[in-house]
Design an enzyme around this catalytic site. Structure first.
Site, PDB file in Angstrom:
ATOM      1  N   LYS A 118     -18.110   2.121   1.515  1.00 36.72           N
ATOM      2  CA  LYS A 118     -16.871   2.201   2.297  1.00 36.72           C
ATOM      3  C   LYS A 118     -15.730   2.467   1.328  1.00 36.72           C
ATOM      4  CE  LYS A 118     -13.642  -0.686   3.315  1.00 36.72           C
ATOM      5  NZ  LYS A 118     -12.465   0.187   3.255  1.00 36.72           N
ATOM      6  N   THR A 144      -8.622 -10.111  -2.382  1.00 37.42           N
ATOM      7  CA  THR A 144      -9.702  -9.618  -1.525  1.00 37.42           C
ATOM      8  C   THR A 144     -11.058  -9.995  -2.110  1.00 37.42           C
ATOM      9  OG1 THR A 144      -8.275  -7.759  -0.967  1.00 37.42           O
ATOM     10  CG2 THR A 144     -10.556  -7.586  -0.280  1.00 37.42           C
ATOM     11  N   GLY A 145     -11.179  -9.955  -3.427  1.00 35.65           N
ATOM     12  CA  GLY A 145     -12.440 -10.322  -4.077  1.00 35.65           C
ATOM     13  C   GLY A 145     -12.878 -11.734  -3.696  1.00 35.65           C
ATOM     14  N   GLU A 148     -15.028  -6.471  -9.624  1.00 36.04           N
ATOM     15  CA  GLU A 148     -14.089  -5.924 -10.620  1.00 36.04           C
ATOM     16  C   GLU A 148     -12.704  -6.035 -10.018  1.00 36.04           C
ATOM     17  OE1 GLU A 148     -14.852  -5.071 -13.545  1.00 36.04           O
ATOM     18  OE2 GLU A 148     -16.957  -4.488 -13.545  1.00 36.04           O
ATOM     19  N   GLY A 187     -11.258  -4.098  -6.490  1.00 33.75           N
ATOM     20  CA  GLY A 187     -10.017  -4.224  -5.730  1.00 33.75           C
ATOM     21  C   GLY A 187      -9.243  -5.429  -6.215  1.00 33.75           C
ATOM     22  N   SER A 188      -8.423  -5.977  -5.340  1.00 30.55           N
ATOM     23  CA  SER A 188      -7.547  -7.070  -5.767  1.00 30.55           C
ATOM     24  C   SER A 188      -8.326  -8.392  -5.852  1.00 30.55           C
ATOM     25  CB  SER A 188      -6.393  -7.212  -4.783  1.00 30.55           C
ATOM     26  OG  SER A 188      -6.902  -7.502  -3.509  1.00 30.55           O
ATOM     27  N   THR A 189      -7.810  -9.300  -6.644  1.00 34.55           N
ATOM     28  CA  THR A 189      -8.431 -10.625  -6.790  1.00 34.55           C
ATOM     29  C   THR A 189      -8.449 -11.340  -5.444  1.00 34.55           C
ATOM     30  OG1 THR A 189      -7.807 -10.774  -9.101  1.00 34.55           O
ATOM     31  CG2 THR A 189      -8.189 -12.859  -7.973  1.00 34.55           C
TER      32      THR A 189
HETATM   33  P1  NAD Z   1      -7.684  -4.173  -2.071  1.00 34.36           P
HETATM   34  O1  NAD Z   1      -8.347  -5.419  -2.475  1.00 34.36           O
HETATM   35  O2  NAD Z   1      -6.534  -4.253  -1.156  1.00 34.36           O
HETATM   36  O3  NAD Z   1      -8.721  -3.185  -1.347  1.00 34.36           O
HETATM   37  C1  NAD Z   1      -9.911  -2.768  -1.950  1.00 34.36           C
HETATM   38  C2  NAD Z   1     -10.941  -2.457  -0.896  1.00 34.36           C
HETATM   39  O4  NAD Z   1     -11.271  -3.650  -0.193  1.00 34.36           O
HETATM   40  C3  NAD Z   1     -10.501  -1.454   0.163  1.00 34.36           C
HETATM   41  O5  NAD Z   1     -11.584  -0.601   0.453  1.00 34.36           O
HETATM   42  C4  NAD Z   1     -10.200  -2.338   1.359  1.00 34.36           C
HETATM   43  O6  NAD Z   1     -10.369  -1.697   2.615  1.00 34.36           O
HETATM   44  C5  NAD Z   1     -11.238  -3.419   1.203  1.00 34.36           C
HETATM   45  N1  NAD Z   1     -10.928  -4.689   1.850  1.00 34.36           N
HETATM   46  C6  NAD Z   1      -9.734  -5.171   2.255  1.00 34.36           C
HETATM   47  N2  NAD Z   1      -9.890  -6.407   2.795  1.00 34.36           N
HETATM   48  C7  NAD Z   1     -11.207  -6.705   2.711  1.00 34.36           C
HETATM   49  C8  NAD Z   1     -11.982  -7.856   3.055  1.00 34.36           C
HETATM   50  N3  NAD Z   1     -11.435  -8.944   3.597  1.00 34.36           N
HETATM   51  N4  NAD Z   1     -13.300  -7.824   2.791  1.00 34.36           N
HETATM   52  C9  NAD Z   1     -13.870  -6.752   2.219  1.00 34.36           C
HETATM   53  N5  NAD Z   1     -13.195  -5.640   1.879  1.00 34.36           N
HETATM   54  C10 NAD Z   1     -11.870  -5.621   2.109  1.00 34.36           C
HETATM   55  O7  NAD Z   1      -7.310  -3.441  -3.434  1.00 34.36           O
HETATM   56  P2  NAD Z   1      -6.503  -2.064  -3.618  1.00 34.36           P
HETATM   57  O8  NAD Z   1      -5.072  -2.343  -3.257  1.00 34.36           O
HETATM   58  O9  NAD Z   1      -7.217  -0.951  -2.947  1.00 34.36           O
HETATM   59  O10 NAD Z   1      -6.634  -1.836  -5.200  1.00 34.36           O
HETATM   60  C11 NAD Z   1      -5.739  -2.347  -6.115  1.00 34.36           C
HETATM   61  C12 NAD Z   1      -6.315  -3.550  -6.848  1.00 34.36           C
HETATM   62  O11 NAD Z   1      -7.600  -3.223  -7.373  1.00 34.36           O
HETATM   63  C13 NAD Z   1      -5.512  -3.972  -8.047  1.00 34.36           C
HETATM   64  O12 NAD Z   1      -5.382  -5.382  -8.054  1.00 34.36           O
HETATM   65  C14 NAD Z   1      -6.329  -3.539  -9.241  1.00 34.36           C
HETATM   66  O13 NAD Z   1      -6.142  -4.261 -10.415  1.00 34.36           O
HETATM   67  C15 NAD Z   1      -7.704  -3.656  -8.720  1.00 34.36           C
HETATM   68  N6  NAD Z   1      -8.601  -2.769  -9.456  1.00 34.36           N
HETATM   69  C16 NAD Z   1      -9.508  -3.324 -10.321  1.00 34.36           C
HETATM   70  C17 NAD Z   1     -10.347  -2.519 -11.064  1.00 34.36           C
HETATM   71  C18 NAD Z   1     -11.348  -3.113 -12.009  1.00 34.36           C
HETATM   72  O14 NAD Z   1     -12.263  -2.432 -12.424  1.00 34.36           O
HETATM   73  N7  NAD Z   1     -11.260  -4.375 -12.363  1.00 34.36           N
HETATM   74  C19 NAD Z   1     -10.281  -1.138 -10.931  1.00 34.36           C
HETATM   75  C20 NAD Z   1      -9.356  -0.599 -10.032  1.00 34.36           C
HETATM   76  C21 NAD Z   1      -8.531  -1.427  -9.299  1.00 34.36           C
END
Ligand code: NAD
Length: 473
Positions: free
Chosen positions: A173, A228-229, A246, A224-226
């Site tokens: 996704k 959401t992680g 990550e 993604g973000s911490t």
């Molecule tokens: P995000 O967490 O908002 O979204 C990431 C993904 O998660 C999207 O596909 C989103 O639809 C999905 N998502 C949202 N809510 C969810 C849930 N409850 N359960 C499962 N999936 C869900 O992050 P973003 O704004 O897209 O990205 C930016 C963040 O990602 C920054 O904090 C950045 O540091 C981090 N990031 C980390 C790395 C790494 O390798 N460590 C790389 C790139 C970005």
């Protein structure tokens, strides 16, 4: 308007309900994407489950050959994929130091080929008169990949190619902000792999959460973000899914007094501003020894003041910030820094729009408690902080809940390496930062997540270990 479909079991699937994909450079709608239902997700997972026995028993050489073919397809269609990334993500086709959309596609090509050539042979840990003990690495089953919007295609490849190489099938996704390049790549991949091995579903966070909860998915790889992680980790407990997380970072770089300022300034600038600062392991806090502080600040400001931001379809160094929410966050963080007495040696004020433009911004005299220091801005704004004592600066660099990357800059590499190893982060660079490569494991510590990507350690994350013990007596 682009009209890409989901791909489930090798077939294109659309939905009645759709969501808009916006070009961040001019805020126009460039595509309407399918909004997957839970039934669509069930179908994709079922297709992946059915494809698993055959794909996992496909020979190593054949899987490697097919993954090389995927890398070749990306290379053959690099211009088209790069254009999609520019339109949906905003990054220029070429961009500053050649680190734009074309670079991202180049990365996808390189990582595909490098991962195709990796393998996890059986390890023999004992072979004597008592017993032979072997360690086998077996694929997990169905891997769910959830990706962010900053490197739409590259991160998708980082997730899914090792999963496939290890013998898993995939449901991906992409971010709802940037699904297009992944959807187009999925078409190419489905021309190469058997139906059901690689499925793509599109939707927002609710679909991601449904994946994390889904009992038919064996592992989630999430970038993604911490925040959401943490939700993914909670939801994944439903069937004890394996996880690679990550997450966000707030990387510190420490510049020691003995540096050659002219030499390091362009490298530091690139490592902070790569992808308009929207890079997880970009330099986000630059600590500079007081003896070279003014000189380095001025050098970085001079580079920054020569940068041109604009629509990535034209010849510019940097594009817009990818989405409105992120743009507003960067504006608020800049405002907060200004209100607390920071000075901007370049940029600082958002563009008037349309488009989410924020200029490359170098901020000095920033207090440690400013949001610009304590939070990850994920935009083109770098705080430069002064230090005099190495122990004090190490304490500040480590005083954060996250730990993705960090770096130390010095002409004395031995001393710099010693200091770098005291940084609490997954990757510590010396005289470099944010440089990733397919054979070097990359991952975070603390709330930057766990598990690694890349190299054979990364490949192992897509397997389960089986110990085979053969008695000899
Ligand atoms: P995000 O967490 O908002 O979204 C990431 C993904 O998660 C999207 O596909 C989103 O639809 C999905 N998502 C949202 N809510 C969810 C849930 N409850 N359960 C499962 N999936 C869900 O992050 P973003 O704004 O897209 O990205 C930016 C963040 O990602 C920054 O904090 C950045 O540091 C981090 N990031 C980390 C790395 C790494 O390798 N460590 C790389 C790139 C970005």
């Amino acid at each position: 308007m682009f009209d890409f479909k989901m791909i489930i079991n090798g077939k294109k699937v659309s939905t009645v309900e759709t969501f808009d994909v916006i070009n961040p450079a001019n805020e126009t709608v460039i595509a309407k994407c399918p909004m997957a239902s839970e039934k669509d997700l069930d179908d994709a997972v079922e297709a992946a489950r059915k494809a698993f026995p055959s794909w996992s028993s496909t020979g190593e050489e054949e899987r490697a050959r097919l993954i090389h073919a995927i890398g070749q397809a990306f290379d053959d269609n690099a211009e088209e994929l790069a254009r999609l990334v520019t339109l949906e993500q905003g990054k220029p086709f070429k961009g500053f130091a050649g680190l734009g959309a074309r670079f991202e596609i180049g990365g996808a090509v390189v990582w595909s080929h490098a991962t195709a050539d990796m393998s996890l042979p059986v390890e023999v840990i004992q072979d004597n008169d008592d017993a032979r003990i072997e360690i086998h690495r077996k694929p997990l089953g169905v891997v769910g990949s959830i990706t962010p919007w900053n490197y739409p295609l590259l991160i998708a490849i980082w997730h899914t190619v090792p999963a496939l190489r290890a013998g898993n099938t995939v449901v991906i996704k992409p971010s709802e902000y940037t699904p297009l390049a992944v959807m187009r790549a999925a078409e190419m991949i489905n021309e190469i792999l058997p139906s059901g091995v690689f499925n793509v579903v599109t939707g927002d966070g609710a679909l991601g959460a449904a994946m994390a909860r889904h009992k038919g998915i064996d592992k989630i790889v999430f970038t993604g973000s911490t925040q959401t992680g943490k939700k993914v980790m909670q939801d994944a407990s439903s069937n004890l899914k394996r996880l690679t997380l990550e997450l966000g970072g707030n990387d510190a770089a420490i510049v020691l007094p003995d540096v050659d300022v002219e030499k390091i300034a362009p490298k530091i600038f690139a490592a902070a501003m790569i992808n308009n600062g929207q890079t997880c392991a970009a330099i986000k806090r630059l600590y500079v020894h007081e003896s070279v502080y003014d000189e380095l600040c001025n050098s970085l400001a001079e580079i920054a003041n020569n940068m041109v931001s604009g629509n990535g379809e034209t010849e510019v160094d940097f594009g817009p910030i990818q989405n409105r929410a992120q743009f507003e966050k960067v504006c608020a963080i800049a405002e907060d820094a200004k209100a607390r007495g920071a000075r901007f040696l370049s940029g600082g004020e958002p563009g008037k729009g349309p488009g989410y433009f924020f200029p490359v911004t170098i901020a000095v005299d920033v207090p440690e408690d400013a949001r610009l220091v304590t939070e990850e801005p994920f935009g083109p704004i770098l705080p430069i902080l002064r230090f005099s004592d190495i122990e004090e600066v190490l304490e500040k660099a480590n005083a954060t809940s996250v730990g993705l990357g960090g770096s130390v800059w010095s002409t004395n590499t031995e001393r710099a390496t010693h200091i770098a190893t005291r940084l609490e982060c997954g990757t510590a660079w010396v005289n470099n930062h944010a440089a990733l490569q397919p054979n070097a494991p990359f991952g975070g510590v603390k709330e930057s997540g766990f598990g690694v990507e890349f190299g054979t350690d990364g490949l192992k994350e897509f397997t389960v270990l089986q110990t085979v013990q053969i008695a000899k007596k």
